[in-house]
Design an enzyme around this catalytic site. Sequence first.
Site, mmCIF file in Angstrom:
data_model
loop_
_atom_site.group_PDB
_atom_site.id
_atom_site.type_symbol
_atom_site.label_atom_id
_atom_site.label_comp_id
_atom_site.label_asym_id
_atom_site.label_seq_id
_atom_site.Cartn_x
_atom_site.Cartn_y
_atom_site.Cartn_z
ATOM 1 N N GLN A 104 0.907 -1.043 0.006
ATOM 2 C CA GLN A 104 -0.157 0.044 0.073
ATOM 3 C C GLN A 104 0.871 1.015 -0.052
ATOM 4 O OE1 GLN A 104 -3.205 0.756 -0.248
ATOM 5 N NE2 GLN A 104 -3.887 -1.276 -0.435
ATOM 6 N N SER A 105 2.026 1.270 -0.684
ATOM 7 C CA SER A 105 2.874 2.393 -0.826
ATOM 8 C C SER A 105 2.247 3.626 -1.251
ATOM 9 C CB SER A 105 4.167 2.028 -1.502
ATOM 10 O OG SER A 105 4.971 3.026 -1.600
#
Length: 371
Positions: free
Chosen positions: A113-114
Site C-alpha cells: 500500500q505504498s
Amino acid sequence: PSHSWRAPPTWTMFLLLLLGMMAMSSSHTAAYLSSYSLPSWLPAGTFRVIPGERLRLGHLPTPVHEWRPQIDIKRDDYSGSELSGNKVRKLEFLLADALARKKRAVVTVGGIQSNHCRATAVAARRLGLEPHLILRGEPTSSLKGNLMLDRLVGANLHFVSDEEFQKKGGQRLVQEVVDSLDRAYGFPSGGSNAMGTFGYVEAVREMLDGDDLNAYERVYFACGSGGTAAGLALGFFFGDVRPDLVGLCVDDDPDFFFNKIDALFDDILLPETRRDVPPASKLLRLEQAIGEGYAVSTDDELAFIVDTARATGVVLDPVYSGKAARAMLKDLERNPLLGGRVLFIHTGGHLGLYGKDEQLQRVLQAIDGQS
C-alpha cells in the site's frame, strides 16, 4: 499534367501520428518544468548535486491552520488528489532529473500500500514515463487503496516476497529491474536519496516565506524513510530556523534513521560543507512511534484516527500521520511546551485507510456501540 492527392501509406500515417504524439507529450511535459535555484540562505558550493530544473506537480504551497489547542497543522495531504502527500515534493526533483537524463521509465520500491509508489506511478504517467513498482508482499489482484490507482494508471507491478526483500534489499531489487529495461531511472523507497532530499529543503523555504515558521516552538512530522527528515534538518540548519524539529519514527527505530540521515548528508553535501554540518542527532530529535510494526495498526491506533476525525475534521492515515500524531500528543505530555505553539506536518496517506476497512469496521462498531 494534373496531380491528384493520394493518401499516404499506412506506415507513413502511423509515423506522422507517432511524431505528433511525441511532440504533444514533450510540450505537455515542458509545461510542468521550471528552472531551479537554491534558497538564498544556502551558501554557494554546498551540494555535490544541484537540480537544474524542478517539476511543478504538487498543489503548493500547502495551507496551515489551527487544529488542536496550541497545535497548528500543515496540510501536505492537500498537495494533490491522486498525488496527495509528502512524496510529490520529492518527485518534483527526481522525475525532473529522469527527464533531463532522457529516461523512458522509472522504477521504485515500497510496500503493498505504498503511497510513494502510487504517487510515482501517477506522476510518471502524467509525464509520459513508464512506471515500474516493486511491491513488497504476495501477489494480489486487490483494488484496495493505493493498489487501485496503481492499476488504474497501468503501472507495471513486480511483487516480491518478504524473504526476497530481506535477502536482496530494496536498492538491489530496483537496480535489477532498471537493468532489465531500456533507459530506466531508479530511486529508493520514499524517494529518499540526495535528489529527493531537495523536496523538503524547498518545503522549509516555503514555510519560512509563508507560514511564519519561526513563530513555533516545535515542529513534528512522521519519519518513514528518512528523506523528509534529511531535507527538513538541512533546511532548519542552513535557514537558521528556531523551532525544535522532532521526527516520529513509524518504520524502524531512531538509531537506524540517524544513521540513514547522516548517510544522506554524506551523499548530498560536498566534503568541505559536510564537516561543518553537525550529525543528525544534533539537528533533530527522533522518537519511536512504530507501535506493533510498520503498517500494522492496533485497534487503539485506529480508534485515535476515528476520534481525531470526529473531533477536528482532520483525517489521518494508519501508517504515518495517525501514528505520528498520537505519538506527538504523548511526547507533549512528557515534554511540555514552554508557552509556544506546535506545527504538525500532515504527510498524507489517506488511501491506506482502505486497506484497513475490515479492522476499521470493527473499531467503528465498538465506538458506536453496535454489535
